[in-house]
Motif scaffolding. Structure first.
Motif, PDB file in Angstrom:
ATOM      1  N   VAL A 199      14.873  12.660  -1.088  1.00  0.00           N
ATOM      2  CA  VAL A 199      16.261  12.507  -0.653  1.00  0.00           C
ATOM      3  C   VAL A 199      16.585  13.503   0.452  1.00  0.00           C
ATOM      4  O   VAL A 199      17.262  13.175   1.431  1.00  0.00           O
ATOM      5  CB  VAL A 199      17.219  12.676  -1.849  1.00  0.00           C
ATOM      6  N   ALA A 200      16.097  14.729   0.312  1.00  0.00           N
ATOM      7  CA  ALA A 200      16.334  15.745   1.344  1.00  0.00           C
ATOM      8  C   ALA A 200      15.668  15.360   2.658  1.00  0.00           C
ATOM      9  O   ALA A 200      16.154  15.712   3.736  1.00  0.00           O
ATOM     10  CB  ALA A 200      15.830  17.102   0.876  1.00  0.00           C
ATOM     11  N   ARG A 201      14.552  14.635   2.581  1.00  0.00           N
ATOM     12  CA  ARG A 201      13.862  14.209   3.815  1.00  0.00           C
ATOM     13  C   ARG A 201      14.586  13.061   4.503  1.00  0.00           C
ATOM     14  O   ARG A 201      14.370  12.812   5.691  1.00  0.00           O
ATOM     15  CB  ARG A 201      12.421  13.800   3.493  1.00  0.00           C
ATOM     16  N   ASN A 202      15.390  12.325   3.743  1.00  0.00           N
ATOM     17  CA  ASN A 202      16.257  11.294   4.321  1.00  0.00           C
ATOM     18  C   ASN A 202      15.496  10.314   5.206  1.00  0.00           C
ATOM     19  O   ASN A 202      15.848  10.085   6.368  1.00  0.00           O
ATOM     20  CB  ASN A 202      17.410  11.946   5.091  1.00  0.00           C
ATOM     21  N   ARG A 203      14.393   9.801   4.668  1.00  0.00           N
ATOM     22  CA  ARG A 203      13.601   8.739   5.298  1.00  0.00           C
ATOM     23  C   ARG A 203      12.751   9.212   6.484  1.00  0.00           C
ATOM     24  O   ARG A 203      12.166   8.390   7.194  1.00  0.00           O
ATOM     25  CB  ARG A 203      14.510   7.575   5.740  1.00  0.00           C
TER      26      ARG A 203
ATOM     27  N   ILE B 272       6.654  -0.123   0.022  1.00  0.00           N
ATOM     28  CA  ILE B 272       7.253  -1.023   1.006  1.00  0.00           C
ATOM     29  C   ILE B 272       7.346  -2.422   0.420  1.00  0.00           C
ATOM     30  O   ILE B 272       6.368  -2.955  -0.119  1.00  0.00           O
ATOM     31  CB  ILE B 272       6.414  -1.048   2.309  1.00  0.00           C
ATOM     32  N   ASN B 273       8.524  -3.036   0.529  1.00  0.00           N
ATOM     33  CA  ASN B 273       8.699  -4.434   0.162  1.00  0.00           C
ATOM     34  C   ASN B 273       8.272  -5.302   1.341  1.00  0.00           C
ATOM     35  O   ASN B 273       8.781  -5.139   2.455  1.00  0.00           O
ATOM     36  CB  ASN B 273      10.160  -4.723  -0.188  1.00  0.00           C
ATOM     37  N   VAL B 274       7.342  -6.220   1.093  1.00  0.00           N
ATOM     38  CA  VAL B 274       6.877  -7.114   2.154  1.00  0.00           C
ATOM     39  C   VAL B 274       7.122  -8.557   1.725  1.00  0.00           C
ATOM     40  O   VAL B 274       6.946  -8.900   0.544  1.00  0.00           O
ATOM     41  CB  VAL B 274       5.380  -6.890   2.481  1.00  0.00           C
ATOM     42  N   PRO B 275       7.529  -9.425   2.633  1.00  0.00           N
ATOM     43  CA  PRO B 275       7.789 -10.834   2.277  1.00  0.00           C
ATOM     44  C   PRO B 275       6.523 -11.510   1.762  1.00  0.00           C
ATOM     45  O   PRO B 275       5.418 -11.258   2.262  1.00  0.00           O
ATOM     46  CB  PRO B 275       8.246 -11.454   3.602  1.00  0.00           C
ATOM     47  N   LEU B 276       6.693 -12.356   0.772  1.00  0.00           N
ATOM     48  CA  LEU B 276       5.536 -13.100   0.252  1.00  0.00           C
ATOM     49  C   LEU B 276       4.912 -13.968   1.336  1.00  0.00           C
ATOM     50  O   LEU B 276       3.721 -14.272   1.278  1.00  0.00           O
ATOM     51  CB  LEU B 276       5.959 -13.959  -0.934  1.00  0.00           C
TER      52      LEU B 276
ATOM     53  N   ILE C 167       6.229  -0.355   8.569  1.00  0.00           N
ATOM     54  CA  ILE C 167       7.618  -0.260   8.155  1.00  0.00           C
ATOM     55  C   ILE C 167       8.516  -0.775   9.272  1.00  0.00           C
ATOM     56  O   ILE C 167       8.391  -0.355  10.427  1.00  0.00           O
ATOM     57  CB  ILE C 167       7.987   1.192   7.802  1.00  0.00           C
ATOM     58  N   THR C 168       9.412  -1.683   8.933  1.00  0.00           N
ATOM     59  CA  THR C 168      10.356  -2.209   9.915  1.00  0.00           C
ATOM     60  C   THR C 168      11.769  -1.676   9.707  1.00  0.00           C
ATOM     61  O   THR C 168      12.562  -1.612  10.637  1.00  0.00           O
ATOM     62  CB  THR C 168      10.392  -3.744   9.858  1.00  0.00           C
ATOM     63  N   ASP C 169      12.081  -1.285   8.450  1.00  0.00           N
ATOM     64  CA  ASP C 169      13.421  -0.776   8.170  1.00  0.00           C
ATOM     65  C   ASP C 169      13.366  -0.005   6.852  1.00  0.00           C
ATOM     66  O   ASP C 169      12.505  -0.237   6.015  1.00  0.00           O
ATOM     67  CB  ASP C 169      14.427  -1.928   8.077  1.00  0.00           C
ATOM     68  N   TRP C 170      14.308   0.921   6.716  1.00  0.00           N
ATOM     69  CA  TRP C 170      14.432   1.648   5.448  1.00  0.00           C
ATOM     70  C   TRP C 170      15.913   1.922   5.259  1.00  0.00           C
ATOM     71  O   TRP C 170      16.485   2.826   5.866  1.00  0.00           O
ATOM     72  CB  TRP C 170      13.618   2.939   5.496  1.00  0.00           C
ATOM     73  N   ALA C 171      16.543   1.111   4.418  1.00  0.00           N
ATOM     74  CA  ALA C 171      17.985   1.197   4.212  1.00  0.00           C
ATOM     75  C   ALA C 171      18.341   2.446   3.423  1.00  0.00           C
ATOM     76  O   ALA C 171      17.554   2.952   2.626  1.00  0.00           O
ATOM     77  CB  ALA C 171      18.479  -0.048   3.485  1.00  0.00           C
TER      78      ALA C 171
ATOM     79  N   PHE D 215      12.936   2.071  -1.367  1.00  0.00           N
ATOM     80  CA  PHE D 215      11.835   1.346  -0.763  1.00  0.00           C
ATOM     81  C   PHE D 215      12.139   0.984   0.677  1.00  0.00           C
ATOM     82  O   PHE D 215      13.280   0.659   1.024  1.00  0.00           O
ATOM     83  CB  PHE D 215      11.545   0.057  -1.537  1.00  0.00           C
ATOM     84  N   ALA D 216      11.109   1.038   1.492  1.00  0.00           N
ATOM     85  CA  ALA D 216      11.244   0.584   2.866  1.00  0.00           C
ATOM     86  C   ALA D 216      10.993  -0.920   2.919  1.00  0.00           C
ATOM     87  O   ALA D 216      10.459  -1.516   1.980  1.00  0.00           O
ATOM     88  CB  ALA D 216      10.262   1.324   3.764  1.00  0.00           C
ATOM     89  N   GLU D 217      11.393  -1.533   4.013  1.00  0.00           N
ATOM     90  CA  GLU D 217      11.060  -2.925   4.285  1.00  0.00           C
ATOM     91  C   GLU D 217       9.945  -2.937   5.325  1.00  0.00           C
ATOM     92  O   GLU D 217       9.891  -2.068   6.198  1.00  0.00           O
ATOM     93  CB  GLU D 217      12.274  -3.682   4.819  1.00  0.00           C
ATOM     94  N   GLY D 218       9.036  -3.902   5.227  1.00  0.00           N
ATOM     95  CA  GLY D 218       7.940  -3.926   6.181  1.00  0.00           C
ATOM     96  C   GLY D 218       7.274  -5.276   6.277  1.00  0.00           C
ATOM     97  O   GLY D 218       7.628  -6.228   5.564  1.00  0.00           O
ATOM     98  N   ARG D 219       6.324  -5.356   7.179  1.00  0.00           N
ATOM     99  CA  ARG D 219       5.539  -6.574   7.390  1.00  0.00           C
ATOM    100  C   ARG D 219       4.063  -6.239   7.342  1.00  0.00           C
ATOM    101  O   ARG D 219       3.638  -5.194   7.847  1.00  0.00           O
ATOM    102  CB  ARG D 219       5.876  -7.193   8.759  1.00  0.00           C
TER     103      ARG D 219
END
Length: 1013
Positions: free
Chosen positions: A304-308, A436-440, A463-467, A472-476
């Protein structure tokens, strides 16, 4: 050896047992707390969650001060391990109320750290030890990567009790640990605790954030609350309104970043600090950035301290309030590369002792409370154990802005199927990178139906995004690499993770090179240059004795800048790659192979364009004159280091043509032999002058491999020997680099690309001096030259002298900083230009333009200064930006080389192991120790709890000296236990064995002979 050599594999998943404070707790609460901690019913969890929601709705907990909430959250150590230490007297509150209060106020940062700790020991990484390149330059600094002693965990500042009379009579701290391998000596209660502990471990996730991906009645603690911050309330309220895919609200995990304007103002006012973040590869909940005052690094505690932010990113941080700073012992380091002797449980011990003291104050117990701690974290009252009062505060901070994402955002790892989810979970092998969450849709077509087929398949994900509201980050998915454990897929993964461009050069780039092959030098170009084709030349060196007894010595470097025009496509790709990357089995070139292997390769009997530095020099190494200029040469022979070494070692031998590579018949073999001997003699004098003048060289073992020519698999390995032939070339390369630095800095004081090496960190050097004094090692750290003299002094007179020097060199390399490229116009204080290790005021890189882009810029500056080339089309700011980029790429390429070497050695251990070797202890912690495996030059950590046959171990620390006593069980019951003392420079026997994880191996401690104990 009197016992089998079998040993349990190091349990990398082991997590220290949660601490339990048994003081000031009513018995009935103890029993109820145990019931709560052991109850794992989903219905009960659902009831607890509902109770937590109702309790939070009252809003009372929000009124608790931040410091107190943090402390309470620390007391509550685990959602499934509610210990008596978390219970305090709070009026008429019931135990369940207290439990729910702690549950509801749990800090997400602390929860994330708790989860991270589960797999803390799964990571084996080698630190980047400081080494010296062929041209004598310091290549790396304090970090990365071979085995790093572990640093302290975050702890709160201690409030000292003025009424206590602490009798501190010694700096010695000790702990005694009974190992689970001795069940006969364990009490019944201890056995029950061990069973509970094992049952909990089965339910712990394998990755810090895994729980969030599992839908269940009880949401992740991270979603329940978040730390307060100035700009957090609005972000939180907006996050609460958003809904996740499962229908529940998702609260913000990370703070929103500050705006660029806020950051700019904060930096100007000194309220914010900018720096490069370094995440500890062994304890990835710990991160650091350099402190502006060059003292202790600033500590970032948890994800959390690293903030992504990811490792290597340039970030802006805000220092937290003083009461949240980290309390550390003054005799330990406060960076990821902890100095020798840092205790793994010291931080835990300090924190729990403080808790015990505070509880004593609250219950009005006036007497002094002396406590000690076992390695499992249990507090034991022991009035005989003194504690040191020497403590310091280390600043802690949180990331509020990411200036530059230097991390590639790519990772190698594995896919995990999640039922009823539209995405899969990608688990990076580098645990510093989030899951990382990746689309099926990105996954293989049959992944959902047969996910087990891909258990051992390596993938690359970006990684494409990290809300801000997700762990978890979003990625492809970028590519399927192949099976884990195979060299080529693993190598490609390493290259991708470290952002190494290994693609083929485009047609646009190749079109920048000559088309008519074989290429010949245009006659008009030869007329512009000094013609040296008829002088003796061995590759890059020439030597000609003059009638007056002096010598004309030249260094001749391929004129790469002639073929790489400023601003074209070839120049662009070279500036982006910045360096060639050397793997064990191949090279990823900075420039196309036509340039590297043909046009700019100084092959024998071929005319080549060069940049030359020529000196008139006395036999003693005194320089009388020097000349810079473009030239054309023709090498008469290409001598390898081995050929040159054979000539040096046999000065009177008459070599035949069959014993050497092809030689130009214009130059007799004995003339070539004599030139090598003359160069060797001058180089020895230059080297002696350099070290007399205060230079330093840190030599460390380098592992090399012999490969099968067809399969490129390792057939053998050996320690590379640095010999006189290497030293010969190094001296003249250094001389050329130093001379060029002075020339371009004099001609272009605002544009010169130079290389500086800052002095080592003073605080770490002071601690090293103190440690060496206590070890009885006579070492002078006052300057680079003094340190070199100390390191070259003999440490004993036996077969282990070299190993002792290696261990000492390793200790001395830790405080060293990295050498860096920079633009002279940016730094106004010329004292900052100095190169510490070489002890010279100015230095640069001129001698390797084929593999370093910095050298190409230096060649262009040199050509412009001599009016034999165009002016450099870069501003001061652009040169500095390119210098910074070269620094980044050089650091990454070095790490990639280290990982490639680790990869091949892991394969070698698997194919040829187990491998036995003697090892020398490099550092001792309270539950483990680091060793240098003498035969192979690798460094490994051995955990005492994983050693088969140990009955117990005892840690003792006096001052800086840390020592472990291992107690071995005897096969014959009538014999007393065998004790083995582990301290720095101790010799042990180890066996290197392949792990179940692909390409990984462990060092297993072998049972000592009775005679060696």
């Amino acid at each position: 050896m009197d016992s089998p050599r079998q040993s349990k594999k190091a349990n990398l998943n082991r997590e220290p047992k949660r601490s339990q404070n048994r003081s000031s707790v009513p018995p009935q609460k103890d029993a109820y707390a145990r019931l709560l901690s052991q109850h794992r019913s989903s219905k009960f969890n659902l009831y607890l969650e509902q109770y937590a929601k109702e309790f939070r709705a009252q809003g009372d907990w929000l009124d608790m001060p931040q410091r107190k909430r943090d402390q309470t959250a620390n007391d509550f150590s685990d959602s499934s391990d509610f210990t008596p230490s978390s219970m305090t007297s709070r009026g008429d509150n019931s135990s369940l109320s207290l439990y729910m209060e702690k549950l509801s106020i749990r800090n997400p940062q602390q929860d994330c750290e708790r989860k991270e700790g589960v797999s803390e020991r799964q990571r084996w990484g080698q630190r980047r030890d400081t080494t010296t390149s062929h041209d004598g330059d310091i290549e790396s600094g304090e970090e990365v990567s071979s085995s790093k002693p572990e640093t302290k965990k975050h702890q709160k500042q201690q409030k000292k009790n003025k009424d206590s009379n602490r009798d501190v009579t010694s700096k010695e701290t000790s702990s005694f640990t009974g190992l689970p391998q001795s069940p006969k000596k364990a009490s019944t209660g201890g056995q029950e605790q061990e069973k509970v502990k094992k049952s909990k471990k089965k339910n712990l996730p394998k990755h810090p954030e895994e729980e969030e991906s599992k839908k269940g009645p009880l949401r992740s603690w991270v979603d329940m609350s978040r730390p307060k911050s100035p700009d957090a309330s609005s972000a939180t309220s907006s996050a609460v309104k958003s809904k996740n895919k499962g229908g529940g609200s998702k609260k913000q995990v990370f703070e929103s970043y500050m705006t660029r304007e806020e950051v700019s103002h904060g930096l100007k006012r000194g309220e914010l600090i900018q720096g490069q973040i370094r995440i500890n590869p062994k304890k990835y909940h710990e991160a650091f950035i350099p402190s502006p005052d060059d003292t202790w690094d600033i500590f970032l505690d948890g994800t959390v301290a690293r903030n992504r932010a990811l490792n290597g990113d340039i970030v802006v941080v805000q220092v937290l309030p003083r009461e949240q700073w980290k309390v550390v012992r003054s005799d330990t380091d406060t960076s990821e590369g902890a100095s020798e002797g840092t205790s793994e449980s010291e931080t835990r011990r300090e924190h729990l002792v403080q808790k015990a003291q505070k509880k004593a104050e609250r219950t009005s117990r006036p007497e002094h409370l002396n406590t000690t701690l076992t390695d499992t974290g249990d507090l034991l009252e022991d009035p005989s154990t003194p504690r040191s009062t020497e403590e310091i505060l280390q600043k802690t901070a949180k990331v509020v802005y990411i200036v530059e994402k230097k991390h590639s955002r790519a990772a190698t790892g594995f896919l995990k199927f999640l039922p009823d989810r539209p995405f899969a979970m990608f688990s990076p092998m580098d645990h510093r990178v989030p899951r990382i969450n990746v689309p099926l849709a990105d996954c293989p077509e049959d992944f959902s139906s047969v996910p087990g087929n891909y258990t051992n398949t390596l993938f690359i994900c970006r990684i494409t995004d990290w809300a801000a509201n997700s762990n978890f980050a979003e990625g492809r998915l970028a590519k399927t690499l192949g099976q884990a454990g195979e060299i080529e897929p693993e190598t490609e993964g390493i290259l991708t993770e470290y952002d190494v461009d290994f693609s083929e050069f485009s047609d646009e780039v190749l079109d920048c090179l000559p088309k008519n092959l074989p290429w010949t030098i245009p006659p008009e170009e030869i007329r512009k240059r000094r013609d040296l084709r008829w002088d003796y030349l061995d590759d890059a060196l020439s030597c000609k004795q003059l009638p007056d007894g002096n010598f004309e010595v030249g260094v001749h470097i391929a004129d790469v800048s002639y073929f790489v025009d400023q601003g074209n496509a070839l120049d662009a790709i070279a500036s982006q790659r910045a360096t060639s990357v050397y793997l064990v089995q191949k090279v990823i070139p900075m420039l196309p192979r036509l340039l590297c292997e043909e046009l700019c390769s100084l092959n024998p009997l071929a005319d080549r364009l060069t940049f030359s530095v020529i000196w008139k020099i006395t036999p003693e190494g005194k320089i009388l004159s020097e000349w810079f200029g473009r030239s054309v040469i023709r090498s008469c022979v290409k001598l390898s280091y081995d050929y040159a070494q054979s000539m040096i070692e046999a000065p009177d031998k008459m070599f035949s043509a069959a014993e050497l590579p092809p030689v130009d018949p214009v130059h007799p073999i004995d003339e070539i032999h004599q030139a090598v001997l003359n160069l060797h003699s001058i180089a020895r004098n230059l080297r002696a002058q350099r070290f007399t003048g205060g230079a330093l060289r840190l030599d460390q073992m380098k592992l090399s491999f012999t490969l099968d020519k067809e399969t490129m698999m390792p057939q053998g390995c050996y320690i590379y020997q640095y010999r006189d032939s290497n030293k010969l070339v190094e001296e003249f390369m250094l001389l050329a680099n130093i001379a060029t630095a002075h020339h371009i800095c004099r001609k272009f004081p605002e544009l010169a690309l130079l290389r500086r090496h800052p002095p080592p960190k003073a605080k770490m050097m002071d601690e090293l001096q103190e440690l060496c004094d206590q070890l009885g090692i006579n070492i002078d750290l006052s300057s680079a030259g003094a340190l070199h003299k100390s390191l070259t002094a003999t440490l004993g007179d036996d077969e282990y002298t070299s190993a002792r020097q290696q261990v000492l060199t390793h200790m001395c390399s830790r405080p060293m900083q990295m050498a860096l490229y920079f633009c002279s116009g940016v730094w106004k204080d010329e004292q900052l230009f100095k190169h510490y290790a070489l002890n010279v005021p100015l230095y640069t890189h001129f001698t390797s333009p084929i593999r370093r882009y910095a050298d190409i810029i230096v060649h262009r500056l040199l050509a412009s200064s001599l009016r034999c080339g165009p002016h450099l089309e870069l501003s001061t700011e652009e040169v500095e930006k390119q210098a910074s980029h070269c620094n980044d790429k050089k650091t990454l390429s070095k790490r990639v080389h280290e990982l490639s070497s680790e990869l091949f050695f892991g394969v070698f251990v698997k194919e040829c192991g187990p491998l036995d070797s003697e090892a020398m202890v490099m550092g001792v912690l309270d539950q483990s120790f680091d060793v240098l495996v003498i035969r192979y030059g690798v460094q490994k950590r051995i955990y005492c709890k994983s050693v088969t046959g140990l009955e117990s171990f005892h840690h003792r620390k006096v001052g800086k000296i840390s020592e472990l006593t291992l107690v071995w069980t005897q096969e014959e019951p009538e014999k007393p236990p065998l004790e083995q003392v582990i301290s720095v420079f101790s010799l042990v026997e180890v066996q290197l064995k392949a792990d179940s994880a692909p390409m990984k191996y462990s060092a297993v401690l072998k049972r000592p002979d009775d005679s060696r104990s």
